[in-house]
Design a protein around this motif. Sequence first.
Motif, short mmCIF file in Angstrom:
data_model
loop_
_atom_site.label_atom_id
_atom_site.label_comp_id
_atom_site.label_asym_id
_atom_site.label_seq_id
_atom_site.Cartn_x
_atom_site.Cartn_y
_atom_site.Cartn_z
N SER A 102 -12.86 -32.95 20.66
CA SER A 102 -13.92 -31.96 20.63
C SER A 102 -13.41 -30.67 19.98
O SER A 102 -12.39 -30.12 20.42
CB SER A 102 -14.39 -31.66 22.06
N GLU A 136 -3.34 -28.85 25.75
CA GLU A 136 -3.63 -30.28 25.55
C GLU A 136 -3.19 -30.73 24.17
O GLU A 136 -2.57 -31.78 24.00
CB GLU A 136 -5.14 -30.54 25.66
N ASN A 137 -3.56 -29.94 23.18
CA ASN A 137 -3.32 -30.30 21.77
C ASN A 137 -2.95 -29.03 21.02
O ASN A 137 -3.83 -28.23 20.69
CB ASN A 137 -4.58 -30.93 21.17
N SER A 186 -13.64 -26.68 18.63
CA SER A 186 -14.24 -25.39 18.94
C SER A 186 -13.56 -24.32 18.09
O SER A 186 -12.45 -24.50 17.61
CB SER A 186 -14.12 -25.06 20.43
N THR A 191 -9.63 -25.09 17.21
CA THR A 191 -8.82 -25.98 18.03
C THR A 191 -9.57 -27.28 18.26
O THR A 191 -10.79 -27.36 18.04
CB THR A 191 -8.50 -25.35 19.40
N SER A 237 -9.70 -30.50 21.30
CA SER A 237 -9.20 -31.01 22.57
C SER A 237 -8.54 -32.36 22.36
O SER A 237 -8.59 -32.95 21.27
CB SER A 237 -10.35 -31.15 23.57
N SER A 238 -7.93 -32.87 23.41
CA SER A 238 -7.29 -34.18 23.31
C SER A 238 -8.29 -35.30 23.03
O SER A 238 -7.94 -36.34 22.50
CB SER A 238 -6.52 -34.48 24.61
N SER A 239 -9.58 -35.05 23.36
CA SER A 239 -10.61 -36.04 23.08
C SER A 239 -11.24 -35.87 21.70
O SER A 239 -12.10 -36.65 21.30
CB SER A 239 -11.70 -35.97 24.15
N GLY A 288 -6.26 -23.61 27.51
CA GLY A 288 -6.17 -24.95 28.04
C GLY A 288 -6.20 -26.01 26.96
O GLY A 288 -5.45 -27.00 27.01
N VAL A 289 -7.05 -25.79 25.95
CA VAL A 289 -7.14 -26.76 24.84
C VAL A 289 -5.82 -26.79 24.07
O VAL A 289 -5.34 -27.86 23.68
CB VAL A 289 -8.33 -26.41 23.92
N ARG A 323 -10.33 -21.16 28.14
CA ARG A 323 -10.70 -22.42 27.51
C ARG A 323 -9.78 -22.73 26.34
O ARG A 323 -9.24 -23.82 26.22
CB ARG A 323 -12.16 -22.39 27.04
N LYS A 324 -9.59 -21.73 25.46
CA LYS A 324 -8.75 -22.00 24.29
C LYS A 324 -7.30 -22.23 24.69
O LYS A 324 -6.60 -23.06 24.10
CB LYS A 324 -8.85 -20.88 23.25
#
Length: 214
Positions: free
Chosen positions: A55, A87-88, A57, A49, A51-53, A83-84, A80-81
């Motif tokens: 990053s 976001e995306n 993972s 995945t 993130s919106s920035s 939430g990511v 965490r996954k």
Amino acid sequence: MGTPLSGTETADLPEFTEAPAEPLALAREWLAAAREIGVSEPLSMTLATASSSGSVSARSVDVKRIDDTGLVFGTSLESRKGGVLLENPHAALQAYWRETMQQLRFEGVVEVLGGAESDALFADRSPRSRAATAVAAQSVPFATGPAEGRAALADAAERLLDEHGDDVPRPPAWRALRLVPDYVEFWLGRRDRLHRRLRYLRVEGGWVADHLQP
């Protein structure tokens, strides 16, 4: 990348002389053959995945099934996954079967499935697995030491089992997810390094398949 199972030659596996019109049915064929051969945990996949920035993972997940639309797995949206992915939703799943030198890659968008589908997927777990999932705040640090924290989770899971038996309810944040691919690749390793690669790209109205060089 790996060595085939004893007695299993790569020559016995698909040569990709013809590409079916649709990749997910072929993925299920590969999965059925892998189970027949004895591949260990063929639906254990790496989920990547960003993130919106931007990053990136990756982690292993247990995909529960490959259906006509995509690949289904479950997680807490508060992890965490989870939430990511909120976001995306763009993500990738990859499986590599060392025993047969086969690799499957899927890239696309992850969608959150409804309550009924999430309930059914959660109910497919063992009662203890459901209880452990229900009491843990996935990805959150222990407020106390790890030994004390794990003991508290174990006690909470036992109380939940005592209360609900085999019918531990699904936590609201735990949902079934489906990766709907727009890119699928089948990779078959060869000892001569001339690996076979078959790629599918989703286009309007269907799929386009290409044979790629190693």
